[in-house]
Design an enzyme around this catalytic site. Structure first.
Site, short mmCIF file in Angstrom:
data_model
loop_
_atom_site.label_atom_id
_atom_site.label_comp_id
_atom_site.label_asym_id
_atom_site.label_seq_id
_atom_site.Cartn_x
_atom_site.Cartn_y
_atom_site.Cartn_z
N ASP A 67 0.81 -1.22 0.00
CA ASP A 67 0.00 0.00 0.00
C ASP A 67 0.85 1.27 0.00
O ASP A 67 2.06 1.22 0.19
CB ASP A 67 -0.97 -0.01 1.20
CG ASP A 67 -0.33 -0.54 2.48
OD1 ASP A 67 0.91 -0.55 2.58
OD2 ASP A 67 -1.08 -0.94 3.39
N ASN A 136 -7.87 -2.79 14.09
CA ASN A 136 -9.24 -3.12 13.65
C ASN A 136 -9.26 -4.33 12.71
O ASN A 136 -10.29 -4.63 12.13
CB ASN A 136 -9.87 -1.90 12.95
CG ASN A 136 -9.10 -1.48 11.70
OD1 ASN A 136 -8.15 -2.14 11.30
ND2 ASN A 136 -9.54 -0.40 11.08
N HIS A 138 -7.40 -4.70 9.94
CA HIS A 138 -7.07 -4.49 8.52
C HIS A 138 -5.76 -5.19 8.16
O HIS A 138 -4.86 -5.32 8.98
CB HIS A 138 -7.08 -3.00 8.13
CG HIS A 138 -5.94 -2.19 8.64
ND1 HIS A 138 -6.07 -0.86 9.01
CD2 HIS A 138 -4.62 -2.46 8.83
CE1 HIS A 138 -4.90 -0.39 9.39
NE2 HIS A 138 -4.02 -1.33 9.30
N GLU A 143 -9.81 -2.07 5.03
CA GLU A 143 -10.47 -1.74 6.28
C GLU A 143 -11.74 -2.58 6.45
O GLU A 143 -12.30 -3.08 5.46
CB GLU A 143 -10.85 -0.25 6.28
CG GLU A 143 -9.67 0.70 6.14
CD GLU A 143 -8.88 0.91 7.43
OE1 GLU A 143 -8.71 -0.05 8.21
OE2 GLU A 143 -8.43 2.04 7.65
C1 F6R Z 1 1.37 -1.34 6.13
C2 F6R Z 1 0.09 -2.02 6.22
C3 F6R Z 1 -0.71 -1.98 7.48
C4 F6R Z 1 0.10 -2.24 8.74
C5 F6R Z 1 -0.80 -2.20 9.97
C6 F6R Z 1 -0.03 -2.42 11.26
O1 F6R Z 1 1.96 -1.55 4.87
O2 F6R Z 1 -0.30 -2.60 5.27
O3 F6R Z 1 -1.73 -2.95 7.37
O4 F6R Z 1 0.71 -3.48 8.64
O5 F6R Z 1 -1.46 -0.97 10.04
O6 F6R Z 1 0.84 -1.36 11.46
P1 F6R Z 1 1.93 -1.41 12.63
O7 F6R Z 1 2.89 -2.47 12.28
O8 F6R Z 1 2.55 -0.05 12.61
O9 F6R Z 1 1.18 -1.71 13.89
#
Ligand code: F6R
Length: 245
Positions: A67, A136, A138, A143
């Site tokens: 992403d 959440n 994702h 989402e």
């Molecule tokens: C990032 C991504 C997100 C993160 C998720 C967890 O490329 O795709 O899904 O993996 O938001 O983020 P952290 O590791 O910062 O808790």
């Protein structure tokens, strides 16, 4: 789905890095699906160490990231392109032309998303997909919503994600509200999926992901249906499951 519990974050990163190192060694032109965020930072550092010790060669490796924020250029230090350059690509012998991150500045996001899916397809799909998980549920920036989005798409980030991401930005106003993300369909097509989670804040969502119903309200729960999904957690992220045993 297999659960691998490590005593702490460092041990978890070492285990996941060994898995990626094995993948690259066995298939030097592997397609790695990569994630950003705080969770994989230690894992990337382990890969860099292996490279510096002469134990890993990235020269044929190809990558696709999950992403990118809409509205941030690749040289913005909060963009995911910048993150990848800084944490991995600039530190190993990968050919940058073989690294792909969606272009968050694309004038036509729909065309950019379609082109991104084409890139993944043209490489023959992802060999091993790294994932973090949002509080959440994702994965990528898919989402919670009423369905599992299949292809790369433009997404409005939820308030919970915007709040979680705010820690990286100086002010709330700077936190991007939209992102381009690989869809659940592309993630599910990866030959192997590796999800990492660390810390107490992830413990409940890890439990729901692994043992709750498969529902787009918890996007990561779809991984229950993947034939080769590994979930790496530290003891804190395991704590809700451990308490239920
Ligand atoms: C990032 C991504 C997100 C993160 C998720 C967890 O490329 O795709 O899904 O993996 O938001 O983020 P952290 O590791 O910062 O808790």
């Amino acid at each position: 789905m297999k659960l691998i519990v490590s005593k702490d974050y460092a041990e978890m990163c070492q285990k996941v890095a060994r898995l990626f190192a094995a993948q690259i060694t066995l298939k030097p032109a592997s397609v790695l699906g990569l994630a950003t965020g705080s969770t994989p930072v230690g894992m990337y550092a382990e890969l860099v160490t292996k490279y510096k010790e002469g134990r890993l060669d990235f020269s044929a490796v190809r990558t696709v990231n999950l992403d990118e924020y809409v509205g941030l250029t690749g040289d913005n230090d909060q963009s995911y392109r910048y993150f990848m350059n800084h944490n991995l690509f600039d530190l190993v012998n990968i050919d940058k032309a073989n690294t792909h991150v969606p272009n968050g500045m694309a004038a036509d996001p729909a065309a950019e998303c379609a082109a991104y899916d084409q890139v993944v397809e043209s490489m023959g799909g992802v060999d091993i997909q790294l994932l973090g998980i949002g509080n959440n549920g994702h994965i990528g920036f898919n989402e919670p919503c009423g369905h599992f989005p299949v292809d790369t798409h433009l997404v409005d980030l939820t308030e919970s994600t915007i709040t979680a991401n705010a820690r990286f930005f100086a002010t709330m106003d700077e936190v991007p509200r939209q992102a381009l993300t690989m869809g659940i369909g592309t993630i599910m097509k990866a030959k192997k999926v590796v999800l990492m989670a660390s810390g107490k804040a992830k413990a409940q969502i890890i439990r729901d992901t692994m043992f709750g119903p498969v529902t787009p309200n918890v996007p990561a729960s779809v991984l229950q249906l993947h034939p080769d999904a590994l979930v790496f957690v530290d003891e804190e992220a395991y704590s809700v499951i451990a308490a239920e045993k």
